[in-house]
Design a protein around this motif. Structure first.
Motif, PDB file in Angstrom:
ATOM      1  N   UNK A  49       0.881  -1.338  -0.059  1.00  0.00           N
ATOM      2  CA  UNK A  49      -0.015   0.045   0.064  1.00  0.00           C
ATOM      3  C   UNK A  49       0.902   1.235   0.025  1.00  0.00           C
ATOM      4  N   UNK A  50       1.949   1.322   0.844  1.00  0.00           N
ATOM      5  CA  UNK A  50       2.670   2.284   0.907  1.00  0.00           C
ATOM      6  C   UNK A  50       3.473   2.554  -0.348  1.00  0.00           C
ATOM      7  N   UNK A  51       3.874   1.477  -1.316  1.00  0.00           N
ATOM      8  CA  UNK A  51       4.583   1.728  -2.704  1.00  0.00           C
ATOM      9  C   UNK A  51       3.348   2.076  -3.514  1.00  0.00           C
ATOM     10  N   UNK A  52       2.395   1.493  -3.474  1.00  0.00           N
ATOM     11  CA  UNK A  52       1.097   2.101  -4.282  1.00  0.00           C
ATOM     12  C   UNK A  52       0.780   3.596  -4.400  1.00  0.00           C
ATOM     13  N   UNK A  53       0.961   4.030  -2.867  1.00  0.00           N
ATOM     14  CA  UNK A  53       0.748   5.406  -2.820  1.00  0.00           C
ATOM     15  C   UNK A  53       1.796   6.398  -3.319  1.00  0.00           C
ATOM     16  N   UNK A  54       2.940   5.832  -3.178  1.00  0.00           N
ATOM     17  CA  UNK A  54       4.395   6.543  -3.708  1.00  0.00           C
ATOM     18  C   UNK A  54       4.164   6.437  -5.070  1.00  0.00           C
ATOM     19  N   UNK A  55       3.762   5.455  -5.843  1.00  0.00           N
ATOM     20  CA  UNK A  55       3.986   5.441  -7.085  1.00  0.00           C
ATOM     21  C   UNK A  55       2.949   6.422  -7.727  1.00  0.00           C
ATOM     22  N   UNK A  56       1.648   6.366  -7.258  1.00  0.00           N
ATOM     23  CA  UNK A  56       0.457   7.523  -7.533  1.00  0.00           C
ATOM     24  C   UNK A  56       1.033   8.944  -7.210  1.00  0.00           C
ATOM     25  N   UNK A  57       1.480   9.202  -6.132  1.00  0.00           N
ATOM     26  CA  UNK A  57       2.247  10.471  -5.738  1.00  0.00           C
ATOM     27  C   UNK A  57       3.184  10.793  -6.634  1.00  0.00           C
ATOM     28  N   UNK A  58       3.965  10.111  -7.365  1.00  0.00           N
ATOM     29  CA  UNK A  58       5.005  10.575  -8.161  1.00  0.00           C
ATOM     30  C   UNK A  58       4.790  10.255  -9.963  1.00  0.00           C
ATOM     31  N   UNK A  59       3.494  10.183 -10.172  1.00  0.00           N
ATOM     32  CA  UNK A  59       3.297   9.925 -11.677  1.00  0.00           C
ATOM     33  C   UNK A  59       4.021  11.156 -12.568  1.00  0.00           C
ATOM     34  N   UNK A  60       3.826  12.325 -12.150  1.00  0.00           N
ATOM     35  CA  UNK A  60       4.212  13.426 -12.860  1.00  0.00           C
ATOM     36  C   UNK A  60       5.852  13.169 -13.042  1.00  0.00           C
ATOM     37  N   UNK A  61       6.438  12.473 -12.252  1.00  0.00           N
ATOM     38  CA  UNK A  61       8.019  12.411 -12.310  1.00  0.00           C
ATOM     39  C   UNK A  61       8.495  11.234 -13.400  1.00  0.00           C
ATOM     40  N   UNK A  62       7.485  10.557 -13.519  1.00  0.00           N
ATOM     41  CA  UNK A  62       7.747   9.363 -14.548  1.00  0.00           C
ATOM     42  C   UNK A  62       7.476   9.446 -16.117  1.00  0.00           C
TER      43      UNK A  62
END
Length: 171
Positions: free
Chosen positions: A27-40
């Protein structure tokens, strides 16, 4: 006998604790990925397979690593969106959403906001499915033959998506 019961209860508690820690990490990694979408790096590929109304696959990559792949398919009676989350080249979470429209898209009274939604969640750790929550919010047990078949199918597909995103989603 009391000692045996205590040992059994303790082992069950340890296994539950470990699973909860793994799920917390996912769940932590899920949140991290979604929070950083604009960096990918975002890459998109249209799907034209003749079976539906089309669709697309969007990949989110960070350096050489696939973080997220979102696949959307459209039909006259609905659409399906599946999000595949990855960490270190392996799937960690798959979130599947199926929208069943109340009317087909060719009906003059069609409204895309009128639908029935089904959701399923699949959790992975070390390339093994560890938890499946079906569209009725039931936990499917890992010894169930459907669980085993679904694990195999999803693992094969998610790993194929990583390869496709890494090799074929060039801008």
């Amino acid at each position: 006998m009391k000692t045996l019961c205590f040992i059994l209860a303790f082992n069950i508690w340890i296994l539950t604790y470990q699973e909860n820690e793994v799920l917390k990490n996912i769940r932590s990694k899920y949140s991290e990925i979604n929070a950083n979408l604009n960096m990918y790096k975002r890459i998109k590929k249209d799907i034209i397979d003749g079976m539906g109304e089309g669709g697309n696959i969007v990949g989110y990559l960070y350096k050489d690593s696939v973080k997220l792949v979102i696949e959307t398919n459209y039909w006259e009676s609905g659409k399906e969106r599946t999000e595949y989350y990855y960490d270190k080249g392996a799937p960690i979470f798959v979130y599947n959403l199926k929208y069943h429209y109340k009317r087909p898209i060719y009906d003059s009274a069609f409204n895309s906001n009128e639908y029935v939604l089904e959701e399923e969640r699949y959790y992975f750790n070390n390339k093994k499915m560890i938890k499946w929550i079906d569209n009725k919010k039931n936990n499917i047990v890992s010894t169930n033959s459907k669980f085993i078949q679904t694990e195999k199918r999803l693992l094969e597909y998610t790993l194929g998506l990583i390869e496709d995103a890494s090799n074929n989603f060039k801008e």
